[in-house]
Motif scaffolding. Structure first.
Motif, PDB file in Angstrom:
ATOM      1  N   LEU A 208      13.167 -20.057  -1.945  1.00  0.00           N
ATOM      2  CA  LEU A 208      13.330 -18.656  -1.562  1.00  0.00           C
ATOM      3  C   LEU A 208      12.617 -18.362  -0.247  1.00  0.00           C
ATOM      4  O   LEU A 208      13.163 -17.676   0.632  1.00  0.00           O
ATOM      5  N   VAL A 209      11.404 -18.874  -0.088  1.00  0.00           N
ATOM      6  CA  VAL A 209      10.647 -18.627   1.141  1.00  0.00           C
ATOM      7  C   VAL A 209      11.347 -19.251   2.346  1.00  0.00           C
ATOM      8  O   VAL A 209      11.396 -18.662   3.437  1.00  0.00           O
ATOM      9  N   GLN A 210      11.908 -20.434   2.183  1.00  0.00           N
ATOM     10  CA  GLN A 210      12.603 -21.088   3.284  1.00  0.00           C
ATOM     11  C   GLN A 210      13.877 -20.363   3.685  1.00  0.00           C
ATOM     12  O   GLN A 210      14.322 -20.468   4.830  1.00  0.00           O
ATOM     13  N   ALA A 211      14.455 -19.606   2.744  1.00  0.00           N
ATOM     14  CA  ALA A 211      15.696 -18.895   3.042  1.00  0.00           C
ATOM     15  C   ALA A 211      15.462 -17.500   3.621  1.00  0.00           C
ATOM     16  O   ALA A 211      16.387 -16.904   4.176  1.00  0.00           O
ATOM     17  N   VAL A 212      14.255 -16.985   3.509  1.00  0.00           N
ATOM     18  CA  VAL A 212      13.951 -15.628   3.964  1.00  0.00           C
ATOM     19  C   VAL A 212      13.253 -15.712   5.327  1.00  0.00           C
ATOM     20  O   VAL A 212      12.397 -16.578   5.540  1.00  0.00           O
ATOM     21  N   PRO A 213      13.583 -14.817   6.277  1.00  0.00           N
ATOM     22  CA  PRO A 213      12.891 -14.818   7.577  1.00  0.00           C
ATOM     23  C   PRO A 213      11.392 -14.575   7.410  1.00  0.00           C
ATOM     24  O   PRO A 213      10.971 -13.780   6.561  1.00  0.00           O
ATOM     25  N   PRO A 214      10.551 -15.269   8.204  1.00  0.00           N
ATOM     26  CA  PRO A 214       9.094 -15.107   8.064  1.00  0.00           C
ATOM     27  C   PRO A 214       8.623 -13.671   8.270  1.00  0.00           C
ATOM     28  O   PRO A 214       7.613 -13.250   7.693  1.00  0.00           O
ATOM     29  N   GLY A 215       9.331 -12.896   9.092  1.00  0.00           N
ATOM     30  CA  GLY A 215       8.905 -11.526   9.333  1.00  0.00           C
ATOM     31  C   GLY A 215       8.936 -10.663   8.093  1.00  0.00           C
ATOM     32  O   GLY A 215       8.210  -9.668   7.998  1.00  0.00           O
ATOM     33  N   ALA A 216       9.787 -11.042   7.119  1.00  0.00           N
ATOM     34  CA  ALA A 216       9.871 -10.247   5.893  1.00  0.00           C
ATOM     35  C   ALA A 216       8.559 -10.277   5.125  1.00  0.00           C
ATOM     36  O   ALA A 216       8.173  -9.287   4.488  1.00  0.00           O
ATOM     37  N   ALA A 222       2.137  -5.820   4.819  1.00  0.00           N
ATOM     38  CA  ALA A 222       1.802  -4.457   5.219  1.00  0.00           C
ATOM     39  C   ALA A 222       2.091  -3.469   4.101  1.00  0.00           C
ATOM     40  O   ALA A 222       1.328  -2.526   3.861  1.00  0.00           O
ATOM     41  N   THR A 223       3.207  -3.691   3.375  1.00  0.00           N
ATOM     42  CA  THR A 223       3.543  -2.810   2.255  1.00  0.00           C
ATOM     43  C   THR A 223       2.472  -2.872   1.176  1.00  0.00           C
ATOM     44  O   THR A 223       2.098  -1.846   0.584  1.00  0.00           O
ATOM     45  N   GLY A 224       1.963  -4.081   0.906  1.00  0.00           N
ATOM     46  CA  GLY A 224       0.921  -4.217  -0.106  1.00  0.00           C
ATOM     47  C   GLY A 224      -0.350  -3.482   0.263  1.00  0.00           C
ATOM     48  O   GLY A 224      -0.977  -2.824  -0.574  1.00  0.00           O
ATOM     49  N   PHE A 225      -0.732  -3.558   1.535  1.00  0.00           N
ATOM     50  CA  PHE A 225      -1.936  -2.860   1.968  1.00  0.00           C
ATOM     51  C   PHE A 225      -1.720  -1.344   1.983  1.00  0.00           C
ATOM     52  O   PHE A 225      -2.635  -0.579   1.654  1.00  0.00           O
ATOM     53  N   LEU A 226      -0.519  -0.927   2.340  1.00  0.00           N
ATOM     54  CA  LEU A 226      -0.232   0.505   2.275  1.00  0.00           C
ATOM     55  C   LEU A 226      -0.240   1.002   0.830  1.00  0.00           C
ATOM     56  O   LEU A 226      -0.704   2.110   0.550  1.00  0.00           O
ATOM     57  N   ALA A 227       0.279   0.171  -0.080  1.00  0.00           N
ATOM     58  CA  ALA A 227       0.237   0.544  -1.495  1.00  0.00           C
ATOM     59  C   ALA A 227      -1.198   0.634  -1.994  1.00  0.00           C
ATOM     60  O   ALA A 227      -1.543   1.513  -2.802  1.00  0.00           O
ATOM     61  N   THR A 228      -2.051  -0.268  -1.500  1.00  0.00           N
ATOM     62  CA  THR A 228      -3.474  -0.210  -1.871  1.00  0.00           C
ATOM     63  C   THR A 228      -4.109   1.087  -1.383  1.00  0.00           C
ATOM     64  O   THR A 228      -4.836   1.765  -2.123  1.00  0.00           O
ATOM     65  N   PRO A 275      -4.713  -6.009  14.806  1.00  0.00           N
ATOM     66  CA  PRO A 275      -4.817  -4.565  15.072  1.00  0.00           C
ATOM     67  C   PRO A 275      -4.105  -3.720  14.018  1.00  0.00           C
ATOM     68  O   PRO A 275      -4.593  -2.653  13.649  1.00  0.00           O
ATOM     69  N   GLY A 276      -2.944  -4.218  13.529  1.00  0.00           N
ATOM     70  CA  GLY A 276      -2.225  -3.441  12.522  1.00  0.00           C
ATOM     71  C   GLY A 276      -3.012  -3.301  11.230  1.00  0.00           C
ATOM     72  O   GLY A 276      -3.047  -2.235  10.616  1.00  0.00           O
ATOM     73  N   LEU A 277      -3.682  -4.394  10.830  1.00  0.00           N
ATOM     74  CA  LEU A 277      -4.475  -4.343   9.602  1.00  0.00           C
ATOM     75  C   LEU A 277      -5.633  -3.369   9.749  1.00  0.00           C
ATOM     76  O   LEU A 277      -5.885  -2.529   8.880  1.00  0.00           O
ATOM     77  N   TRP A 278      -6.369  -3.479  10.877  1.00  0.00           N
ATOM     78  CA  TRP A 278      -7.494  -2.578  11.084  1.00  0.00           C
ATOM     79  C   TRP A 278      -7.023  -1.138  11.210  1.00  0.00           C
ATOM     80  O   TRP A 278      -7.746  -0.212  10.812  1.00  0.00           O
ATOM     81  N   LEU A 279      -5.793  -0.952  11.717  1.00  0.00           N
ATOM     82  CA  LEU A 279      -5.258   0.404  11.807  1.00  0.00           C
ATOM     83  C   LEU A 279      -5.037   0.977  10.413  1.00  0.00           C
ATOM     84  O   LEU A 279      -5.359   2.147  10.143  1.00  0.00           O
ATOM     85  N   MET A 280      -4.525   0.127   9.502  1.00  0.00           N
ATOM     86  CA  MET A 280      -4.310   0.597   8.133  1.00  0.00           C
ATOM     87  C   MET A 280      -5.637   0.887   7.439  1.00  0.00           C
ATOM     88  O   MET A 280      -5.781   1.874   6.704  1.00  0.00           O
ATOM     89  N   VAL A 326      -6.834  -6.515  -6.807  1.00  0.00           N
ATOM     90  CA  VAL A 326      -5.695  -7.341  -7.226  1.00  0.00           C
ATOM     91  C   VAL A 326      -4.534  -7.176  -6.256  1.00  0.00           C
ATOM     92  O   VAL A 326      -3.882  -8.156  -5.853  1.00  0.00           O
ATOM     93  N   LEU A 327      -4.247  -5.943  -5.851  1.00  0.00           N
ATOM     94  CA  LEU A 327      -3.167  -5.697  -4.898  1.00  0.00           C
ATOM     95  C   LEU A 327      -3.436  -6.374  -3.560  1.00  0.00           C
ATOM     96  O   LEU A 327      -2.535  -6.966  -2.950  1.00  0.00           O
ATOM     97  N   ILE A 328      -4.674  -6.309  -3.097  1.00  0.00           N
ATOM     98  CA  ILE A 328      -5.023  -6.953  -1.827  1.00  0.00           C
ATOM     99  C   ILE A 328      -4.849  -8.468  -1.933  1.00  0.00           C
ATOM    100  O   ILE A 328      -4.301  -9.123  -1.028  1.00  0.00           O
ATOM    101  N   GLY A 329      -5.299  -9.045  -3.052  1.00  0.00           N
ATOM    102  CA  GLY A 329      -5.143 -10.486  -3.228  1.00  0.00           C
ATOM    103  C   GLY A 329      -3.683 -10.908  -3.279  1.00  0.00           C
ATOM    104  O   GLY A 329      -3.286 -11.898  -2.646  1.00  0.00           O
ATOM    105  N   LEU A 330      -2.864 -10.162  -4.036  1.00  0.00           N
ATOM    106  CA  LEU A 330      -1.440 -10.488  -4.119  1.00  0.00           C
ATOM    107  C   LEU A 330      -0.753 -10.320  -2.761  1.00  0.00           C
ATOM    108  O   LEU A 330       0.086 -11.139  -2.374  1.00  0.00           O
ATOM    109  N   SER A 331      -1.118  -9.265  -2.039  1.00  0.00           N
ATOM    110  CA  SER A 331      -0.515  -9.037  -0.724  1.00  0.00           C
ATOM    111  C   SER A 331      -0.878 -10.161   0.238  1.00  0.00           C
ATOM    112  O   SER A 331      -0.027 -10.645   0.998  1.00  0.00           O
TER     113      SER A 331
END
Length: 502
Positions: A208-216, A222-228, A275-280, A326-331
């Motif tokens: 699955l990982v090989q079939a999905v673009p790395p940017g996803a 980022a979604t996981g950190f925003l959810a946190t 920078p994006g992480l520190w911005l969040m 847990v969310l941070i670790g999974l993200s």
């Protein structure tokens, strides 16, 4: 009628004679070692230098051992390990409460015909699952564990919740060392059932990982950190409503605001400081400041004591902080999947391999915490909650039904307040055990490794006292641990016990 004279003295002597064996045991095996260890904490006692084969006597060094302890990075590091393991306490309490709620009533059909149909369905399900495992070429250990799980299901369907209660509590009677040896076999990187079950899952995930673009995966990170951050914002908003409604006091609410800040701060150190992480993280910090300002600026509210509801909101806040970790670790794990699949080095074969649970620094702590969670949900905590649930007056549930309360409202407004004294006792005991525990599992499963990742304060005391031989330094660490436990217990009893029924 009060006795005096010779008869009274004879009764006193007889009573002391009966008590003397216990008193001697307490003095010899409790009081004397405690006082002696306190004296050793202020000396340079070392088994390599001060023993019966040497004429060197220990020297009084004052607070030198305590100064060395605080200046030594090992003490703070192992204290951090101990506190990290204690993050599993809210999850263990929540798991025990969930199991107790499920086992508090018999869910079997009342009619014999329905029970027979349910039993037949369980037999069919277990038989089909065992045939599938056999067809897939599963190992003997996997088939054994599957058979045990199927037997538990069938026995529970046939015997009701009494069987499940017995099965859940059975591991509590097994010796701790035997349980740790069993889990060490389960975590075996080559033949352990855990990794055997994970291998096909990781192979599918690799494809699955090989079939999905790395940017996803960066988007998922980022979604996981925003959810946190969103979880923290939701908690702070809920806490403000609780403060306005008079369910929690001002000081209690402000203290309960703090725990969710720790995961947000740790996120900046655990992950790449982009920078994006520190911005969040900065946005989450701004959200926290805004919530504190809103909390302090609330005017229209019901009056409540400053520490009202302290125990409940602090426990819930700790649970929210654990969920955020847990969310941070999974993200972080999801964001690192492309790099893991590509391999850490050019010579590595692409793909995801099951972890070497007990020998990898990043996986040793989670492995022991998973084992601790498994042991905790069926322990005395579950029995205490079952006893407390049986004492909830049914009239309260009837009144809630008349008011149209749903299951969640019934639990939050009826069940949870009635469980407050039991929860307070569980939290106090779990805190004490969490600070002084961890020796057996570290000694049996990892010997404190890898690289000290699973060394707790209790195991540190053992290694310093009986492997290194520094009894004076080990005694100082032991008394520092005692002061820490005493302080936290005093804090719990001072505030939690006073407002446990608020």
């Amino acid at each position: 009628m009060k006795r005096g004279g010779a008869a009274g003295r004879r009764e006193l002597v007889a009573g002391l004679a009966f008590l003397m064996p216990n008193l001697i045991g307490v003095v010899v095996f409790v009081v004397y070692p405690v006082v002696f260890s306190l004296a050793m904490a202020f000396t340079d006692w070392d088994l390599k230098l001060h023993n019966r084969f040497s004429d060197v006597t220990p020297v009084f060094v004052g607070l030198e051992n305590f100064v060395d302890m605080l200046s030594d990075g090992k003490f703070l590091r192992y204290l951090g390990n101990t506190l990290f393991f204690m993050m599993g306490i809210p999850l263990s309490i929540a798991g025990s409460l969930t199991v107790a709620l499920l086992l508090n009533r018999d869910h079997r059909p009342e009619r014999a015909r329905g029970r027979l149909a349910l039993l037949a369905g369980a037999l069919l399900l277990v038989g089909a699952a065992m045939m599938v495992l056999t067809g897939l070429g599963s190992t003997a250990m996997t088939l054994l564990l599957g058979g045990v799980a199927g037997g538990v299901l069938i026995a529970g369907v046939a015997g009701g919740t009494t069987v499940y209660r017995t099965i859940f509590y059975t591991p509590h009677f097994v010796a701790g060392v035997a349980t740790f040896i069993l889990w060490k076999k389960l975590y075996d990187p080559q033949t352990g059932p855990v990794n055997v079950a994970l291998t096909p899952v990781l192979d599918a995930l690799t494809s699955l990982v090989q079939a999905v673009p790395p940017g996803a995966f960066s988007v998922l990170l980022a979604t996981g950190f925003l959810a946190t951050a969103g979880l923290a914002g939701w908690w702070w908003a809920w806490l403000r409503r609780s403060y306005i409604d008079g369910e929690s006091g001002a000081v209690a609410s402000l203290i309960a605001v703090v725990p969710p800040v720790a995961p947000l701060v740790c996120a900046g150190f655990w992950c790449d400081p982009s920078p994006g992480l520190w911005l969040m993280v900065a946005a989450a910090g701004a959200l926290w400041v805004a919530q504190v300002v809103r909390l302090l600026s609330a005017r229209e509210r019901f009056p409540a004591p400053l520490m009202a509801g302290f125990g409940s909101v602090l426990l819930l806040s700790a649970g929210v902080a654990t969920a955020m970790f847990v969310l941070i670790g999974l993200s972080s794990a999801v964001g690192g999947l492309p790099a893991w699949v590509a391999g850490a080095a050019p010579t590595d074969a692409p793909g995801l391999d099951p972890p070497d649970w007990l020998n990898q620094y990043a996986w040793a702590k989670p492995a022991l915490m998973i084992m601790g969670f498994w042991a905790a949900i069926g322990s005395n905590t579950m029995l205490l909650y079952l006893a407390a649930l049986s004492g909830v007056p049914p009239q309260l549930y009837e009144a809630a039904d008349i008011d149209g309360a749903g299951r969640l409202a019934r639990f939050w407004n009826v069940t949870w307040p009635q469980l407050a004294p039991t929860t307070f006792f569980i939290v106090v005991m779990a805190t004490i055990y969490g600070l002084q525990g961890g020796f057996e599992m570290a000694r049996t499963m990892t010997e404190g490794g890898p690289a000290g990742a699973t060394t707790t304060l209790s195991y540190f005391i053992f290694t310093e006292g009986f492997e290194t031989g520094r009894l004076g330094f080990a005694s100082a660490v032991a008394w520092a641990l005692f002061l820490l436990i005493f302080g936290l217990t005093l804090f719990n009893w001072t505030f939690g016990n006073r407002y446990v029924n608020e």
